[in-house]
Structure formats: structure tokens, C-alpha cells
Scaffold this motif. Structure first.
Motif, mmCIF file in Angstrom:
data_model
loop_
_atom_site.group_PDB
_atom_site.id
_atom_site.type_symbol
_atom_site.label_atom_id
_atom_site.label_comp_id
_atom_site.label_asym_id
_atom_site.label_seq_id
_atom_site.Cartn_x
_atom_site.Cartn_y
_atom_site.Cartn_z
ATOM 1 N N UNK A 226 -22.480 45.793 -13.776
ATOM 2 C CA UNK A 226 -21.171 45.154 -13.882
ATOM 3 C C UNK A 226 -21.128 43.936 -12.968
ATOM 4 N N UNK A 227 -20.854 42.780 -13.535
ATOM 5 C CA UNK A 227 -20.696 41.564 -12.727
ATOM 6 C C UNK A 227 -19.290 41.490 -12.147
ATOM 7 N N UNK A 228 -18.290 41.667 -13.014
ATOM 8 C CA UNK A 228 -16.906 41.663 -12.566
ATOM 9 C C UNK A 228 -16.017 42.042 -13.740
ATOM 10 N N UNK A 229 -14.757 42.291 -13.454
ATOM 11 C CA UNK A 229 -13.755 42.530 -14.489
ATOM 12 C C UNK A 229 -12.919 41.279 -14.695
ATOM 13 N N UNK A 230 -12.454 41.102 -15.920
ATOM 14 C CA UNK A 230 -11.522 40.023 -16.218
ATOM 15 C C UNK A 230 -10.108 40.582 -16.303
ATOM 16 N N UNK A 231 -9.093 39.782 -15.967
ATOM 17 C CA UNK A 231 -7.700 40.232 -16.119
ATOM 18 C C UNK A 231 -7.351 40.304 -17.598
ATOM 19 N N UNK A 232 -7.287 41.519 -18.121
ATOM 20 C CA UNK A 232 -7.245 41.684 -19.574
ATOM 21 C C UNK A 232 -5.889 42.045 -20.133
ATOM 22 N N UNK A 233 -4.917 42.421 -19.298
ATOM 23 C CA UNK A 233 -3.701 43.005 -19.825
ATOM 24 C C UNK A 233 -3.910 44.495 -20.078
ATOM 25 N N UNK B 258 -12.915 32.901 -19.440
ATOM 26 C CA UNK B 258 -13.926 33.813 -18.915
ATOM 27 C C UNK B 258 -14.735 33.200 -17.779
ATOM 28 N N UNK B 259 -14.729 31.893 -17.657
ATOM 29 C CA UNK B 259 -15.493 31.249 -16.580
ATOM 30 C C UNK B 259 -14.695 31.186 -15.280
ATOM 31 N N UNK B 260 -13.426 30.835 -15.365
ATOM 32 C CA UNK B 260 -12.605 30.760 -14.155
ATOM 33 C C UNK B 260 -11.934 32.101 -13.836
ATOM 34 N N UNK B 261 -11.938 33.032 -14.803
ATOM 35 C CA UNK B 261 -11.318 34.354 -14.681
ATOM 36 C C UNK B 261 -9.801 34.255 -14.553
ATOM 37 N N UNK B 262 -9.227 33.233 -15.124
ATOM 38 C CA UNK B 262 -7.794 33.007 -15.053
ATOM 39 C C UNK B 262 -7.125 33.328 -16.391
ATOM 40 N N UNK B 263 -5.936 33.915 -16.321
ATOM 41 C CA UNK B 263 -5.138 34.131 -17.522
ATOM 42 C C UNK B 263 -4.487 32.813 -17.919
ATOM 43 N N UNK B 264 -4.756 32.382 -19.144
ATOM 44 C CA UNK B 264 -4.190 31.130 -19.648
ATOM 45 C C UNK B 264 -2.830 31.346 -20.297
ATOM 46 N N UNK B 265 -2.645 32.517 -20.893
ATOM 47 C CA UNK B 265 -1.370 32.808 -21.556
ATOM 48 C C UNK B 265 -1.303 34.282 -21.904
ATOM 49 N N UNK B 266 -0.078 34.790 -22.025
ATOM 50 C CA UNK B 266 0.184 36.088 -22.639
ATOM 51 C C UNK B 266 1.202 35.846 -23.743
ATOM 52 N N UNK B 267 0.762 36.085 -24.959
ATOM 53 C CA UNK B 267 1.525 35.698 -26.139
ATOM 54 C C UNK B 267 2.117 36.943 -26.789
ATOM 55 N N UNK B 268 3.412 36.962 -26.993
ATOM 56 C CA UNK B 268 4.069 38.087 -27.659
ATOM 57 C C UNK B 268 3.684 38.113 -29.132
ATOM 58 N N UNK B 269 3.240 39.300 -29.576
ATOM 59 C CA UNK B 269 2.915 39.499 -30.989
ATOM 60 C C UNK B 269 3.619 40.781 -31.433
ATOM 61 N N UNK B 270 3.131 41.409 -32.499
ATOM 62 C CA UNK B 270 3.770 42.621 -32.989
ATOM 63 C C UNK B 270 3.422 43.843 -32.159
ATOM 64 N N UNK B 271 3.993 44.976 -32.558
ATOM 65 C CA UNK B 271 3.807 46.231 -31.828
ATOM 66 C C UNK B 271 2.415 46.800 -32.121
#
Length: 337
Positions: A89-96, A126-139
Motif C-alpha cells: 500500500x502506497x497510500x489511501x486517497x480521500x474517496x468519500x 490522484x497525483x495531488x491527493x486532493x478532492x476536486x469536487x463532491x457532486x450530488x447524484x441519485x440515491x
């Protein structure tokens, strides 16, 4: 050197080249119950190793050079970045929360992640490990795909029964297309003109015009002796030439082969029990299916549309991705060709 000797040398060189190519090709399979990834050698079709990952691993995908493996560890609420050579494991990404499936954009760094628990699509660099957006979609979002030109992403929502369209430059949801009940996977055609979306409980696959975002065809399935409610479409993959689509049909233990021009089913291939996802080799000669209940992978010869091997892996295999050789486009579960 005479002609016969020259021919022998050329033949040997060719065989060595093929052996080297096959050796460099590996198939990675996520095992939900074991929290592991199994690795199958593309030449021997045997499991050569396995390594631990996060809890309930599902989606898998590779960077374009094959040197980075991304794993959706759903119950760990993480997308894990792994060295595929060592399994480290290299690292985890902030995935939600509860990442199910994801799609890596053509830029090889923007990752679109479906978060089932909080009805969002998380976009991560994936390179900077930053969240660019969280987009609301369906359930209960599940499936993800990005168009070949990288301008459009889609998320399928299982409870809302829709395909949600995301404009990549602005990272905003722009439209939604109703489909059958419980859509699970999505895949763009190689030219980006059509999107295929499977509806597990609806028992159908919708073919959607990417320009108008309207369903142009709804494909149904029928297998003699198999109850209709066992024909549950999930994973999809398409050939680059636009000739065929392959659809995993869940507890029917079949893969449907569809003529992608006429939208007619031309074959059903018997595989292992509870087929989930599909991945094709870059040369499109072999198709690999993950079979959850039987705990194995079926290897299909694409030219003959026949199974040629069953490979035992871990418990409840779900995702599958073929590790590309250097410079070769990746083919993974649910990924566009």
C-alpha cells in the motif's frame, strides 16, 4: 545463413516475443470476503500470488503505464493506491463514504468515485491527493464511466434508477436519463457516441445516445430453462471495433454476447456461479469473468466465444482488471474500451 536457418531464427524470436508479452500481462481480481487481490499470470492462467487490501474490495483499475493499481475498499471507505509489483500500500486517497466503483479519466489522474452511502460522486486528483469536487447524484450510486474524450462522466444510481451526466470541465451534474431498475454498470463505446448501462433488477441493458442522452434501445435477455428474475445484467465491456458487447448476467451464470450494431443477443456463454464483472485483454483475445459464488474466474476465448479455463481465486471475487504492458491501454471491469 540459408533460408531455413533464417526462418528458424525468426520463428524463435517471434515465440520469445510472444512469451515476453504474455508474461508481462497479469489479471488482478478483488476478493470481497478475503479482503485480498489475486494475481493471475496471463500466460499460464494460474494464480501466482495474492496480497491483502482494505475491507470488501470491489472496483479495480490501473494507471495507463500499469505501475499503479487503484482499489475500491468499500467497507474501509478508501480508494487504495497500491504497487502492483509488491502489493504494498502506497497510500489511501480521500474517496468519500463506501466507494463502490470508479473510473480514471483519460488524463490518467482524475478519478471519479461512486459513493453509495452518501449519494455523491467524489472527484479526486490522484497525483495531488486532493478532492476536486463532491457532486450530488441519485440515491445509491454504483457504476462510473468517463467518455473517451474525457469531457463527460456518468454515474448510475441504483435506487433512483437513473444515469447521471457530469460535465468534466466544470465538475457539475448536467442531466439524468431514466433507465431500468437498479442500474449497476456503465460503459462508453470506443467512439464515445453511445453509453451502455445495465439494470440488474430490471433485467435490461439501455443503450443511450451520448449526444441527446436518450435511450435508443433497451435490450432484454432470455435463456431457455433460466427464470427471468435470474437474468440480472451487471458488468459490461465492449470491443473497440464496435462489433460486440459482453454483459455479465449475474445468477444466471451466463455472459451475453450482443451484436453492438443490431442490439441482438447472438450467444450466451456458460461461466461460473454468480458472474459479476468482466475485463478483456488489450488485444481482445480473451475475456475474464469474476464468479462470486463459485470463487473463480472464467477465461473466455473471444474469437470462439467459448470458455477455455476456470481459475480458482479467493472468496467472492468481484472486480477484475488486466494489467497493461507499458504503453498499452488498460481494460478493466466496467471500463470503456
Amino acid at each position: 545463413m540459408n533460408r531455413a536457418a533464417t526462418a528458424r531464427l525468426l520463428l524463435c524470436a517471434g515465440l520469445l516475443g510472444l512469451a515476453g508479452s504474455a508474461k508481462s500481462q497479469e489479471i488482478f481480481v478483488s476478493n470481497e470476503r478475503d479482503n485480498t487481490v489475486s494475481v493471475i499470470d496471463g500466460a499460464t492462467l494460474e494464480v501466482t500470488r495474492s496480497f491483502p487490501v482494505g475491507r470488501r474490495p470491489r472496483g479495480l483499475t490501473f494507471s495507463r503505464d500499469g505501475r499503479t493499481l487503484y482499489v475500491c475498499a468499500s467497507d474501509s471507505d478508501a480508494v487504495q493506491v497500491i504497487d502492483p509489483d509488491t502489493g504494498a500500500l502506497r497510500h489511501n486517497l480521500p474517496s468519500g463514504e463506501d466507494p463502490e466503483q470508479f473510473a480514471l479519466a483519460p488524463d490518467d489522474r482524475t478519478l471519479f468515485i461512486a459513493n453509495e452511502e452518501n449519494a455523491t460522486t467524489t472527484v479526486v486528483d490522484a497525483q495531488t491527493r486532493k478532492v476536486l469536487a463532491q457532486i450530488d447524484v441519485g440515491i445509491e450510486p454504483e457504476g462510473m464511466a468517463v467518455s473517451p474524450d474525457g469531457k463527460t462522466a456518468v454515474t448510475t444510481s441504483e435506487t433512483t434508477n437513473m444515469v447521471h451526466w457530469i460535465d468534466v470541465p466544470t465538475l457539475t451534474a448536467t442531466d439524468a436519463t431514466p433507465v431500468g431498475q437498479r442500474p449497476r454498470a456503465a460503459a462508453f463505446s470506443a467512439d464515445g457516441r453511445m453509453l451502455w448501462a445495465s439494470s440488474e433488477i430490471g433485467g435490461t441493458v439501455a443503450v443511450i445516445d451520448a449526444a441527446t442522452r436518450k435511450v435508443v434501445e433497451t435490450i432484454e435477455f432470455a435463456v431457455k430453462g433460466i427464470a427471468a428474475d435470474r437474468l440480472q445484467p451487471v458488468g459490461i465491456t465492449l470491443t473497440r471495433d464496435g462489433r460486440f458487447a459482453f454483459v455479465a448476467l449475474g445468477p444466471s451464470d451466463r455472459v451475453a454476447v450482443i451484436d453492438a450494431k443490431t442490439y441482438k443477443v447472438v450467444n450466451y456463454i456458460l461461466v461460473g456461479r454468480r458472474v459479476w464483472q468482466l475485463a478483456m485483454t488489450p488485444d481482445e483475445s480473451r475475456l475474464f469473468t469474476t464468479n462470486g459464488v463459485s470463487g473463480d474466474v472464467t477465461v473466455i476465448d473471444v474469437a470462439t466465444q467459448r470458455p477455455i479455463r476456470s481459475v480458482k481465486v479467493g472468496r467472492f471475487p468481484w472486480g477484475v482488471a488486466v494489467r497493461p504492458a507499458s504503453g498499452t491501454p488498460e481494460r478493466s471491469a466496467g471500463a470503456a474500451p
